[in-house]
Design a protein around this motif. Structure first.
Motif, PDB file in Angstrom:
ATOM      1  N   GLY A   1       0.814  -1.205   0.000  1.00 30.85           N
ATOM      2  CA  GLY A   1       0.000   0.000   0.000  1.00 30.85           C
ATOM      3  C   GLY A   1       0.849   1.256   0.000  1.00 30.85           C
ATOM      4  O   GLY A   1       0.567   2.219  -0.732  1.00 30.85           O
ATOM      5  N   GLU A   2       1.888   1.273   0.816  1.00 31.94           N
ATOM      6  CA  GLU A   2       2.789   2.427   0.842  1.00 31.94           C
ATOM      7  C   GLU A   2       3.506   2.588  -0.494  1.00 31.94           C
ATOM      8  O   GLU A   2       3.748   3.710  -0.957  1.00 31.94           O
ATOM      9  N   PHE A   3       3.843   1.470  -1.105  1.00 31.92           N
ATOM     10  CA  PHE A   3       4.518   1.499  -2.405  1.00 31.92           C
ATOM     11  C   PHE A   3       3.652   2.173  -3.465  1.00 31.92           C
ATOM     12  O   PHE A   3       4.085   3.104  -4.151  1.00 31.92           O
ATOM     13  N   VAL A   4       2.415   1.726  -3.620  1.00 33.67           N
ATOM     14  CA  VAL A   4       1.561   2.306  -4.663  1.00 33.67           C
ATOM     15  C   VAL A   4       1.169   3.747  -4.318  1.00 33.67           C
ATOM     16  O   VAL A   4       0.984   4.576  -5.219  1.00 33.67           O
ATOM     17  N   LYS A   5       1.100   4.057  -3.032  1.00 29.58           N
ATOM     18  CA  LYS A   5       0.836   5.446  -2.634  1.00 29.58           C
ATOM     19  C   LYS A   5       1.978   6.345  -3.081  1.00 29.58           C
ATOM     20  O   LYS A   5       1.755   7.478  -3.541  1.00 29.58           O
ATOM     21  N   SER A   6       3.215   5.842  -2.983  1.00 34.64           N
ATOM     22  CA  SER A   6       4.372   6.634  -3.406  1.00 34.64           C
ATOM     23  C   SER A   6       4.376   6.885  -4.906  1.00 34.64           C
ATOM     24  O   SER A   6       5.033   7.823  -5.384  1.00 34.64           O
ATOM     25  N   LEU A   7       3.642   6.064  -5.654  1.00 35.09           N
ATOM     26  CA  LEU A   7       3.553   6.223  -7.104  1.00 35.09           C
ATOM     27  C   LEU A   7       2.405   7.146  -7.510  1.00 35.09           C
ATOM     28  O   LEU A   7       2.231   7.428  -8.693  1.00 35.09           O
ATOM     29  N   GLY A   8       1.622   7.598  -6.520  1.00 35.55           N
ATOM     30  CA  GLY A   8       0.571   8.561  -6.805  1.00 35.55           C
ATOM     31  C   GLY A   8      -0.841   8.072  -6.651  1.00 35.55           C
ATOM     32  O   GLY A   8      -1.784   8.832  -6.893  1.00 35.55           O
ATOM     33  N   ALA A   9      -1.038   6.788  -6.263  1.00 36.05           N
ATOM     34  CA  ALA A   9      -2.399   6.275  -6.113  1.00 36.05           C
ATOM     35  C   ALA A   9      -3.171   7.120  -5.105  1.00 36.05           C
ATOM     36  O   ALA A   9      -2.657   7.493  -4.055  1.00 36.05           O
ATOM     37  N   ASP A  10      -4.424   7.419  -5.424  1.00 34.22           N
ATOM     38  CA  ASP A  10      -5.252   8.281  -4.578  1.00 34.22           C
ATOM     39  C   ASP A  10      -5.947   7.513  -3.473  1.00 34.22           C
ATOM     40  O   ASP A  10      -6.192   8.046  -2.391  1.00 34.22           O
ATOM     41  N   CYS A  11      -6.292   6.272  -3.734  1.00 30.83           N
ATOM     42  CA  CYS A  11      -7.008   5.453  -2.763  1.00 30.83           C
ATOM     43  C   CYS A  11      -6.418   4.051  -2.802  1.00 30.83           C
ATOM     44  O   CYS A  11      -6.275   3.469  -3.883  1.00 30.83           O
ATOM     45  N   ILE A  12      -6.046   3.526  -1.641  1.00 35.82           N
ATOM     46  CA  ILE A  12      -5.473   2.184  -1.561  1.00 35.82           C
ATOM     47  C   ILE A  12      -6.435   1.288  -0.809  1.00 35.82           C
ATOM     48  O   ILE A  12      -6.884   1.629   0.293  1.00 35.82           O
ATOM     49  N   ILE A  13      -6.763   0.136  -1.405  1.00 36.91           N
ATOM     50  CA  ILE A  13      -7.600  -0.862  -0.748  1.00 36.91           C
ATOM     51  C   ILE A  13      -6.748  -2.100  -0.497  1.00 36.91           C
ATOM     52  O   ILE A  13      -6.263  -2.730  -1.439  1.00 36.91           O
ATOM     53  N   ASP A  14      -6.541  -2.423   0.779  1.00 35.82           N
ATOM     54  CA  ASP A  14      -5.823  -3.633   1.153  1.00 35.82           C
ATOM     55  C   ASP A  14      -6.845  -4.770   1.202  1.00 35.82           C
ATOM     56  O   ASP A  14      -7.645  -4.859   2.135  1.00 35.82           O
ATOM     57  N   TYR A  15      -6.813  -5.627   0.194  1.00 37.24           N
ATOM     58  CA  TYR A  15      -7.825  -6.676   0.109  1.00 37.24           C
ATOM     59  C   TYR A  15      -7.706  -7.699   1.239  1.00 37.24           C
ATOM     60  O   TYR A  15      -8.637  -8.470   1.486  1.00 37.24           O
TER      61      TYR A  15
END
Length: 336
Positions: free
Chosen positions: A184-198
Motif C-alpha cells: 500500500g505504501e509502495f503504490v501510494k508513493s507512485l501517486g495512487a489516490d485510494c489504496i484498498i488492502d484486500y
C-alpha cells in the motif's frame, strides 16, 4: 568470437510447476544466418503465471511441441550480425519480447524480432515489455480519458505499478488494490489516490460505499470477487478490462450462479473488454516511443523487485517469488 555452446531452460515435460517441467541444458551456438542476430542476453523478464501455464500446457494460444525453450522477453548485446542485416551493429543493446527468447544465455533470431534501446539498463526491458502491455491496455482497450476514475487490481505488481503511473500522468483518480501495508505504501508513493488492502478490507463493500457506479475503467488481472466488485461498480460507459485471471491459475474457474452479465452492462452502456497484448503488435512501437520519452523526462518510474535473481538457476526462484504474491514491481533475472 561466439562460444561453442550456451545454456538455456528447456520445457521437457508437462507438470504442475515450471521447476518440475523444465531442465537447464547445453545447446550448440551457431553463427547467425542471413537476416539474423546473435545476442548475448543480460537480463530476462520473469512471468511466473505464464510460465506455470506453459508448464501445464494450458496456454491456448501457444501450441507447444516438446522439447521447447522458455521465457519471453530479454535485453542483451548484439555480438554478431548475419548477412544482409543493415539496421544493427555489433555492440548494440537490444530487446526482444518474442517467446521463447528469455530464459537463455544467447539468442539467435531474426533481426526483425529485436529493437534497439539506449543502453543496458534493465529499465528499458521493463518498459518495452510490461510497460507496453500497460500502455496499450489503457489507451487502446480501455480508451482512457484524462481525469477518469481508474481502479487497478494487483496494483503493486510489475504491470500494476506502471498502470498506476500511466493513469496518474493523465490526472486520473486511481484506486489501487493490493495486499499488505508495505505494498500500500509502495503504490501510494507512485501517486495512487485510494489504496484498498484486500487482506483487511472487503473490496466489494468498500467500492459499493465509496465508488458506487463511479469506475470509468477497472483493470483486472485477478478475477474472482475483485472482478465481480469491479463489474458491479462500473460507471455509465465504464470499461472493465480483463488482463488475466490469476485466481484461476489451476484452470478451474469458479462456477457462479447469478444474473447474466447483460443486466449489469445494458443500462449503463458499460462493457467488459478482453486484453490480449499479442493481438495488438501494431500498437507496440508507438507505445514504446511514448513510454521511453516519459521515462527519459522523469514522468515514469520503473520499479524492479528487490531480491536479486542471478543466472538461469535464479529464474526458478524468481518464478516462485512472483507466484508467492510478495513481489513489488517487475521481477527480473540477471543473466550476466
Amino acid at each position: 568470437m561466439l562460444p561453442a555452446h550456451y545454456s538455456a531452460i528447456q520445457l521437457q515435460r508437462f507438470a504442475q510447476t515450471f521447476r518440475e517441467a523444465t531442465n537447464i541444458i547445453e545447446l550448440p551456438l551457431a553463427q547467425p544466418a542471413a537476416g539474423q542476430l546473435a545476442v548475448r542476453n543480460l537480463y530476462c523478464g520473469v512471468n511466473g503465471i505464464f510460465d506455470t501455464q506453459i508448464a501445464r500446457d494450458a496456454v491456448d494460444y501457444v501450441k507447444l511441441t516438446l522439447p521447447i525453450l522458455t521465457g519471453v522477453e530479454a535485453l542483451g548485446v548484439v555480438e554478431a550480425v548475419g548477412e544482409g542485416v543493415t539496421d544493427f551493429d555489433q555492440g548494440d543493446v537490444v530487446v526482444t519480447t518474442r517467446f521463447p527468447s528469455g530464459y537463455r544465455q544467447w539468442n539467435i533470431g531474426a533481426a526483425s524480432d529485436f529493437y534497439k534501446v539506449p543502453d543496458a539498463r534493465p529499465e528499458w526491458l521493463v518498459l518495452a515489455s510490461t510497460g507496453v502491455s500497460a500502455y496499450v491496455a489503457l489507451h487502446h482497450i480501455g480508451e482512457i480519458k484524462r481525469g477518469e476514475t481508474v481502479a487497478i487490481s494487483a496494483a503493486a505488481g510489475g504491470l500494476g505499478h506502471l498502470l498506476v503511473q500511466i493513469a496518474k500522468n493523465l490526472d486520473c483518480h486511481v484506486i489501487a488494490i493490493c495486499g499488505g501495508e508495505k505494498k500500500g505504501e509502495f503504490v501510494k508513493s507512485l501517486g495512487a489516490d485510494c489504496i484498498i488492502d484486500y487482506r483487511t478490507t472487503d473490496v466489494s463493500e468498500f467500492l459499493n460505499a465509496h465508488y458506487k457506479d463511479k469506475l470509468d475503467i477497472a483493470f483486472d488481472t485477478v478475477s474472482g470477487p475483485i472482478h465481480d466488485a469491479f463489474l458491479d461498480n462500473l460507471a455509465p460507459h465504464g470499461r472493465l478490462i480483463v488482463g488475466g485471471a490469476a485466481a484461476d491459475l489451476d484452470g478451474k474457474p469458479e462456477v457462479v450462479s447469478r444474473p447474466r452479465i447483460a443486466n449489469k452492462l445494458y443500462y449503463k452502456s458499460a462493457s467488459v473488454r478482453g486484453f490480449m497484448n499479442g493481438l495488438l503488435a501494431d500498437k507496440w512501437p508507438p507505445a514504446r516511443d511514448a513510454l521511453f520519452a516519459d521515462f527519459i523526462e522523469g514522468k515514469l518510474k520503473v520499479c524492479i523487485d528487490e531480491p536479486q535473481f542471478t543466472g538461469l538457476e535464479g529464474v526458478y526462484d524468481a518464478v516462485e517469488r512472483l507466484l508467492s504474491g510478495q513481489s513489488m514491481g517487475k521481477v527480473l533475472a540477471d543473466l550476466r
